[in-house]
Design a protein around this motif. Sequence first.
Motif, mmCIF file in Angstrom:
data_model
loop_
_atom_site.group_PDB
_atom_site.id
_atom_site.type_symbol
_atom_site.label_atom_id
_atom_site.label_comp_id
_atom_site.label_asym_id
_atom_site.label_seq_id
_atom_site.Cartn_x
_atom_site.Cartn_y
_atom_site.Cartn_z
ATOM 1 N N LEU A 42 30.634 54.924 18.211
ATOM 2 C CA LEU A 42 30.513 56.021 18.970
ATOM 3 C C LEU A 42 31.373 55.990 20.348
ATOM 4 C CD1 LEU A 42 29.543 58.947 19.507
ATOM 5 C CD2 LEU A 42 27.646 58.021 20.705
ATOM 6 N N LYS A 43 31.300 54.868 20.945
ATOM 7 C CA LYS A 43 31.982 54.398 22.060
ATOM 8 C C LYS A 43 33.375 54.455 21.739
ATOM 9 C CE LYS A 43 28.840 51.531 24.727
ATOM 10 N NZ LYS A 43 28.925 50.074 25.471
ATOM 11 N N LYS A 44 33.719 53.856 20.715
ATOM 12 C CA LYS A 44 35.350 53.696 20.327
ATOM 13 C C LYS A 44 35.967 55.149 20.078
ATOM 14 C CE LYS A 44 38.554 51.345 17.236
ATOM 15 N NZ LYS A 44 38.396 50.613 16.038
ATOM 16 N N THR A 45 34.846 55.880 19.464
ATOM 17 C CA THR A 45 35.678 57.337 18.964
ATOM 18 C C THR A 45 35.748 58.036 20.259
ATOM 19 O OG1 THR A 45 34.167 57.304 16.947
ATOM 20 C CG2 THR A 45 35.029 59.565 17.511
ATOM 21 N N LEU A 46 34.798 58.231 21.289
ATOM 22 C CA LEU A 46 34.856 59.216 22.333
ATOM 23 C C LEU A 46 35.876 58.442 23.592
ATOM 24 C CD1 LEU A 46 30.886 59.476 22.946
ATOM 25 C CD2 LEU A 46 32.685 61.273 22.298
ATOM 26 N N LYS A 47 35.957 57.142 23.655
ATOM 27 C CA LYS A 47 36.950 56.819 24.778
ATOM 28 C C LYS A 47 38.415 57.295 24.429
ATOM 29 C CE LYS A 47 38.169 52.621 27.209
ATOM 30 N NZ LYS A 47 37.682 51.043 27.685
ATOM 31 N N GLY A 48 38.976 57.656 25.662
ATOM 32 C CA GLY A 48 40.256 58.400 25.729
ATOM 33 C C GLY A 48 40.344 59.806 25.290
ATOM 34 N N GLU A 49 39.112 60.291 24.443
ATOM 35 C CA GLU A 49 39.289 61.404 24.110
ATOM 36 C C GLU A 49 39.221 62.765 24.933
ATOM 37 O OE1 GLU A 49 39.830 63.449 21.482
ATOM 38 O OE2 GLU A 49 39.624 61.761 19.764
ATOM 39 N N ARG A 50 39.183 63.916 24.623
ATOM 40 C CA ARG A 50 38.826 65.132 25.478
ATOM 41 C C ARG A 50 37.931 65.970 24.466
ATOM 42 N NH1 ARG A 50 42.874 65.555 29.898
ATOM 43 N NH2 ARG A 50 44.541 63.953 29.268
ATOM 44 N N PHE A 51 37.082 66.572 25.143
ATOM 45 C CA PHE A 51 36.162 67.702 24.257
ATOM 46 C C PHE A 51 37.248 68.973 24.479
ATOM 47 C CE2 PHE A 51 32.317 65.317 26.039
ATOM 48 C CZ PHE A 51 32.287 64.796 24.678
ATOM 49 N N ILE A 52 37.445 69.407 23.337
ATOM 50 C CA ILE A 52 37.841 70.925 23.250
ATOM 51 C C ILE A 52 37.429 72.261 22.851
ATOM 52 C CG2 ILE A 52 40.441 69.819 23.004
ATOM 53 C CD1 ILE A 52 40.007 70.492 20.257
ATOM 54 N N SER A 53 36.283 72.001 22.192
ATOM 55 C CA SER A 53 35.459 73.329 22.030
ATOM 56 C C SER A 53 33.888 72.833 21.481
ATOM 57 C CB SER A 53 35.966 73.962 20.794
ATOM 58 O OG SER A 53 35.858 73.290 19.437
ATOM 59 N N THR A 54 33.151 73.772 21.521
ATOM 60 C CA THR A 54 31.768 73.733 21.297
ATOM 61 C C THR A 54 31.124 74.802 20.347
ATOM 62 O OG1 THR A 54 31.294 75.129 23.140
ATOM 63 C CG2 THR A 54 31.348 72.863 23.632
ATOM 64 N N ARG A 55 30.279 74.310 19.535
ATOM 65 C CA ARG A 55 29.754 75.313 18.782
ATOM 66 C C ARG A 55 27.999 74.995 18.358
ATOM 67 N NH1 ARG A 55 32.248 75.452 12.963
ATOM 68 N NH2 ARG A 55 30.311 76.399 12.394
ATOM 69 N N ARG A 56 27.478 75.988 18.047
ATOM 70 C CA ARG A 56 25.935 75.854 17.984
ATOM 71 C C ARG A 56 25.362 76.234 16.564
ATOM 72 N NH1 ARG A 56 22.336 78.765 17.709
ATOM 73 N NH2 ARG A 56 23.140 80.406 18.694
ATOM 74 N N HIS A 57 24.593 75.647 16.079
ATOM 75 C CA HIS A 57 24.013 76.079 14.917
ATOM 76 C C HIS A 57 22.373 75.763 15.021
ATOM 77 C CE1 HIS A 57 23.876 77.513 10.548
ATOM 78 N NE2 HIS A 57 22.761 76.577 10.603
ATOM 79 N N GLY A 58 21.500 76.922 15.217
ATOM 80 C CA GLY A 58 20.213 76.599 15.425
ATOM 81 C C GLY A 58 20.073 75.921 16.785
ATOM 82 N N LYS A 59 19.233 74.563 16.579
ATOM 83 C CA LYS A 59 19.056 73.998 17.942
ATOM 84 C C LYS A 59 20.170 72.810 17.966
ATOM 85 C CE LYS A 59 14.189 74.907 16.932
ATOM 86 N NZ LYS A 59 12.881 74.164 16.692
ATOM 87 N N HIS A 60 21.251 72.734 17.148
ATOM 88 C CA HIS A 60 22.093 71.515 17.329
ATOM 89 C C HIS A 60 23.374 72.088 17.922
ATOM 90 C CE1 HIS A 60 19.826 69.941 13.730
ATOM 91 N NE2 HIS A 60 20.280 68.673 14.184
ATOM 92 N N LEU A 61 23.874 71.155 18.983
ATOM 93 C CA LEU A 61 24.975 71.567 19.518
ATOM 94 C C LEU A 61 26.111 70.831 18.932
ATOM 95 C CD1 LEU A 61 26.890 72.735 21.910
ATOM 96 C CD2 LEU A 61 25.705 71.100 23.502
ATOM 97 N N PHE A 62 27.453 71.184 18.754
ATOM 98 C CA PHE A 62 28.442 70.424 18.265
ATOM 99 C C PHE A 62 29.603 70.540 19.237
ATOM 100 C CE2 PHE A 62 26.315 71.875 14.643
ATOM 101 C CZ PHE A 62 26.175 71.009 13.643
ATOM 102 N N VAL A 63 30.443 69.392 19.500
ATOM 103 C CA VAL A 63 31.281 69.359 20.428
ATOM 104 C C VAL A 63 32.572 68.524 20.247
ATOM 105 C CG1 VAL A 63 32.049 68.768 22.832
ATOM 106 C CG2 VAL A 63 29.553 69.000 22.318
ATOM 107 N N GLU A 64 33.594 69.344 19.887
ATOM 108 C CA GLU A 64 34.744 68.949 18.949
ATOM 109 C C GLU A 64 35.849 68.119 19.967
ATOM 110 O OE1 GLU A 64 37.606 71.830 17.964
ATOM 111 O OE2 GLU A 64 38.374 70.804 16.443
ATOM 112 N N MET A 65 36.296 66.871 19.310
ATOM 113 C CA MET A 65 37.449 66.180 20.299
ATOM 114 C C MET A 65 38.535 66.380 19.774
ATOM 115 S SD MET A 65 35.149 62.647 19.992
ATOM 116 C CE MET A 65 33.693 63.198 18.902
ATOM 117 N N ALA A 66 39.661 66.450 20.859
ATOM 118 C CA ALA A 66 40.981 66.644 20.565
ATOM 119 C C ALA A 66 41.933 65.901 19.786
ATOM 120 C CB ALA A 66 41.670 66.734 21.997
ATOM 121 N N GLU A 67 41.566 64.697 19.746
ATOM 122 C CA GLU A 67 42.547 63.797 18.871
ATOM 123 C C GLU A 67 42.130 63.494 17.506
ATOM 124 O OE1 GLU A 67 45.446 62.862 19.856
ATOM 125 O OE2 GLU A 67 45.109 63.744 21.881
ATOM 126 N N SER A 68 40.611 63.089 17.275
ATOM 127 C CA SER A 68 40.088 62.715 16.046
ATOM 128 C C SER A 68 39.687 63.849 15.422
ATOM 129 C CB SER A 68 38.989 61.690 16.275
ATOM 130 O OG SER A 68 37.773 62.438 16.869
#
Length: 264
Positions: A42-68
Amino acid sequence: MPELPDVEIFKQYLSSTALHKKIRSVDIHSAEMLKGVTAQKLKKTLKGERFISTRRHGKHLFVEMAESKKWLVLHFGMTGFLKYFKNTAREPAHERLLIHFSNGYRLAYDCQRKLGEIALTDAPEVFIQEKELGPDALEPDFNVDRFKETLKKTRAMIKSALMNQKFIAGIGNVYSDEILFQAGIHPETRSSELDEDALTTLYSQTKRVLRTAIDARADPDHLPSTFIIPHRHGHGTCPKCKNNIEKIKVGGRTAYYCPQCQKG
DNA sequence: TTCCATGTTCCGCA
DNA sequence: TTGCGGAACATGGA
């Protein structure tokens, strides 16, 4: 109280604070809350990234990353919330995940009771399918016909059916009480016993209650006085008929309802 | 101290 | 076999 309206507000909050900023580092304080991903990954995936968009389904929040193009998945359990801050004085008490941005701000995922979940997915659709989540309660495609079809096929008590995330995603204990109160339906009514009129009313109240709650920023203090939620604790009285609100157990959960206004 | 809490999952029983 | 309903889970406040 992270049900659909609360998570929608978290989504708006994250979108207005933490998007497009470079992630410098990540601290994971409670690795046991990670599901299907190691702390290292998780750390490796997030480091150096930027969040670019969000979505919600029910009680779950999804946050998209720019590169990966992967998505961070957050579920808030009973006690989770987000906090974007710079001053350590504003740091929340039960941080489980802490994301440091290069602008000096941090985004904390706080979850006191650790009943939430932190995960990673290639796409929200994949995650939703794997979890067998039902349609989001507010998505337009979830129309009155699908709502009726879903509730007719189960004999569970209506409160339990509304809260079953595999039937409908997003409704929890508090808002199921509100929806049933507004629809004038007793929480222990068998779902399959509801007639067409009751189901039609239940459908429109489900949408109305959730939208109203979002408009109130999911803040109980801003909900209409005609709602039962503000009277849900202690010895409240019904905002419609002024009789005492009853407290019972339905499917193991605490249910508040008005015996006068909500009949089986 | 004991009970209870807004979340989901698991197990026993019908 | 399927699905319902209660217990369990982790933690802390009343």
